[in-house]
Every structure is written in C-alpha cells, then in structure tokens.
Write a protein that holds these residues in place. Structure first.
Motif, PDB file in Angstrom:
ATOM      1  N   UNK A 119      77.030  70.707   1.407  1.00 34.07           N
ATOM      2  CA  UNK A 119      75.813  69.813   1.610  1.00 34.07           C
ATOM      3  C   UNK A 119      76.052  69.529   2.680  1.00 34.07           C
ATOM      4  N   UNK A 120      74.805  68.594   3.314  1.00 38.12           N
ATOM      5  CA  UNK A 120      74.908  68.011   4.421  1.00 38.12           C
ATOM      6  C   UNK A 120      73.509  67.071   4.646  1.00 38.12           C
ATOM      7  N   UNK A 121      73.906  65.940   5.484  1.00 41.09           N
ATOM      8  CA  UNK A 121      73.462  64.284   5.617  1.00 41.09           C
ATOM      9  C   UNK A 121      73.500  64.014   6.806  1.00 41.09           C
ATOM     10  N   UNK A 122      71.949  62.814   6.528  1.00 43.89           N
ATOM     11  CA  UNK A 122      72.187  61.809   8.281  1.00 43.89           C
ATOM     12  C   UNK A 122      71.548  60.605   7.241  1.00 43.89           C
ATOM     13  N   UNK A 123      72.088  59.779   7.801  1.00 41.99           N
ATOM     14  CA  UNK A 123      73.076  58.659   7.836  1.00 41.99           C
ATOM     15  C   UNK A 123      72.321  56.890   8.601  1.00 41.99           C
ATOM     16  N   UNK A 124      71.236  56.501   8.353  1.00 37.05           N
ATOM     17  CA  UNK A 124      71.201  55.688   9.428  1.00 37.05           C
ATOM     18  C   UNK A 124      72.330  54.735   9.895  1.00 37.05           C
ATOM     19  N   UNK A 125      72.794  54.650  11.102  1.00 36.84           N
ATOM     20  CA  UNK A 125      74.630  53.758  11.329  1.00 36.84           C
ATOM     21  C   UNK A 125      73.914  51.755  11.525  1.00 36.84           C
ATOM     22  N   UNK A 126      74.463  51.166  12.581  1.00 35.18           N
ATOM     23  CA  UNK A 126      73.824  50.258  12.972  1.00 35.18           C
ATOM     24  C   UNK A 126      74.107  49.601  14.428  1.00 35.18           C
ATOM     25  N   UNK A 127      74.003  49.287  14.642  1.00 34.19           N
ATOM     26  CA  UNK A 127      73.993  48.696  15.930  1.00 34.19           C
ATOM     27  C   UNK A 127      75.234  47.199  16.230  1.00 34.19           C
ATOM     28  N   UNK A 128      76.417  47.381  16.293  1.00 38.25           N
ATOM     29  CA  UNK A 128      77.257  46.673  16.546  1.00 38.25           C
ATOM     30  C   UNK A 128      77.555  45.901  17.532  1.00 38.25           C
ATOM     31  N   UNK A 129      76.708  44.954  18.377  1.00 41.89           N
ATOM     32  CA  UNK A 129      76.408  45.063  19.818  1.00 41.89           C
ATOM     33  C   UNK A 129      77.965  44.041  20.127  1.00 41.89           C
ATOM     34  N   UNK A 130      78.731  42.973  18.424  1.00 41.61           N
ATOM     35  CA  UNK A 130      79.645  42.537  19.391  1.00 41.61           C
ATOM     36  C   UNK A 130      81.407  43.123  19.472  1.00 41.61           C
ATOM     37  N   UNK A 131      80.887  44.289  18.842  1.00 48.01           N
ATOM     38  CA  UNK A 131      82.082  45.526  19.156  1.00 48.01           C
ATOM     39  C   UNK A 131      81.894  45.988  19.996  1.00 48.01           C
ATOM     40  N   UNK A 132      80.643  46.254  21.022  1.00 51.63           N
ATOM     41  CA  UNK A 132      80.707  46.861  22.026  1.00 51.63           C
ATOM     42  C   UNK A 132      81.782  46.434  23.421  1.00 51.63           C
ATOM     43  N   UNK A 133      81.899  47.042  24.206  1.00 51.28           N
ATOM     44  CA  UNK A 133      82.608  46.676  26.040  1.00 51.28           C
ATOM     45  C   UNK A 133      81.025  46.499  26.455  1.00 51.28           C
ATOM     46  N   UNK A 134      81.031  45.555  27.453  1.00 50.94           N
ATOM     47  CA  UNK A 134      80.494  45.104  28.498  1.00 50.94           C
ATOM     48  C   UNK A 134      79.324  45.533  28.698  1.00 50.94           C
ATOM     49  N   UNK A 135      80.481  47.534  29.007  1.00 52.67           N
ATOM     50  CA  UNK A 135      79.040  48.544  29.580  1.00 52.67           C
ATOM     51  C   UNK A 135      78.658  49.517  28.660  1.00 52.67           C
ATOM     52  N   UNK A 136      78.279  49.299  27.443  1.00 57.89           N
ATOM     53  CA  UNK A 136      77.867  50.072  26.255  1.00 57.89           C
ATOM     54  C   UNK A 136      76.836  48.715  25.760  1.00 57.89           C
ATOM     55  N   UNK A 137      77.018  47.894  25.607  1.00 55.12           N
ATOM     56  CA  UNK A 137      76.957  47.263  25.177  1.00 55.12           C
ATOM     57  C   UNK A 137      75.485  46.780  25.806  1.00 55.12           C
TER      58      UNK A 137
END
Length: 180
Positions: A119-137
């Motif tokens: 079985x395989x599938x894909x799920x929508x994730x999130x956008x955790x801006x508050x968890x990112x470092x400044x460059x990733x954000x």
C-alpha cells in the motif's frame, strides 16, 4: 500479529500522522511499535513483525536518506510482509499538478530504493513556519507565495485531511485482517 511503523519527521507533521495511524491500528487489537528514524538503529530485524508501515516527508523534492537506507537494508525482509508507505508533502495540498509532482517524487523514491510496498499513499502536510529556522522560513514563504498559499509566518498551517489518514489506516488494517 504485530506491526512496525517507522517514521521520519523533521518538523512533526509526519509523526502526528504516524501516531494517528498507530492509534487506529491499535484500536483494531493489533500491537504496534512506532519507531522514529532517529532510533532505526535499534531495529535489528523485522522478525516478530507481520506488517511494516513506513512514513517519510518530502522536503525540497527529497525524502529521508535514513528511511531509504532502512528500505535498502531490509528490502528482502520487507518483500516477505504486508507493507505500506506514506509520504507527507506540502505539495499534496496544492493544485492537482503539484499533487501529481509529489506522487511522482514518492514513486521515484520508492523505485530508487527498490521497493514496491503493498500500500502507498500521499498526505498533505503542513507549513510550520514557527518551527523553521529563519532561512527555511524565508525560502518556504517565497515558494508558497508563488503558488498563492499561506504566507503569514507568525503562525503554523496544517493541511492534513485526517479523514484520509483514518481511511488509509482502516484500509491497511482491514487488508491485514483479511490476509491474516
């Protein structure tokens, strides 16, 4: 019957999804071991596991190297079990083209690892801006802005459709029960 769920989660969404799937499987009376990629070295064998489910996020078009290594190392043992793979991607929450791109990325990853899960599938994730470092954000905001997405970096966004997660877990569990 026992199930191993191995998950890599950098910012937490993939782990939340894995925990939800583990709870659903446990509710059906099946024992579950949920192992994070950081502790994958503790898995010395798949003996004792009838089923294996692996989850990994896509970050900047790439999946986890640790998970890929585990798949390569245990490819033979995985081929003798019912298996599943779920990928978590921000793109899965986007347009149909973005979702197709995420599926293509997942399929390429599995092909490169030499594994075809049951079985395989894909799920929508999130956008955790508050968890990112400044460059990733900064980079994520630029990427998301181009697609017309959420760019308020003072908060996190979650796009996972939990009903889809529950359906996948139920399908995985039902197929396990049927073939047991």
């Amino acid at each position: 019957m026992k199930t191993l769920i191995l998950v890599h989660s950098k910012f937490g969404q993939t782990k939340k999804i894995a925990e939800r799937i583990a709870a659903c499987i446990s509710e059906s009376g099946i024992a579950v071991d949920l192992v994070s990629a950081e502790k994958v070295h503790e898995v010395k064998s798949l003996d004792g596991y009838e089923d294996v489910l692996i989850g990994a996020p896509i970050y900047f078009t790439r999946h986890s190297k640790v998970i890929a290594r585990f798949i390569r190392d245990y490819r033979l043992e995985l081929s003798n079990r019912r298996t599943g793979f779920f990928s978590v991607s921000l793109s899965a929450a986007g347009t149909s083209e973005q979702c197709r791109d995420a599926i293509t990325c997942m399929d390429r990853y599995l092909q490169t690892a030499g594994w075809a899960p049951t079985f395989k599938t894909i799920f929508a994730g999130g956008l955790p801006y508050q968890e990112y470092g400044w460059l990733t954000r900064f980079l994520m905001k630029r990427i998301v802005r181009k697609s017309g997405g959420d760019i308020d970096t003072t908060r996190n966004y979650e796009y996972t459709k939990w009903q889809m997660v529950d359906q996948f877990a139920e399908h995985f569990t039902n197929k396990m029960a049927v073939s047991a």
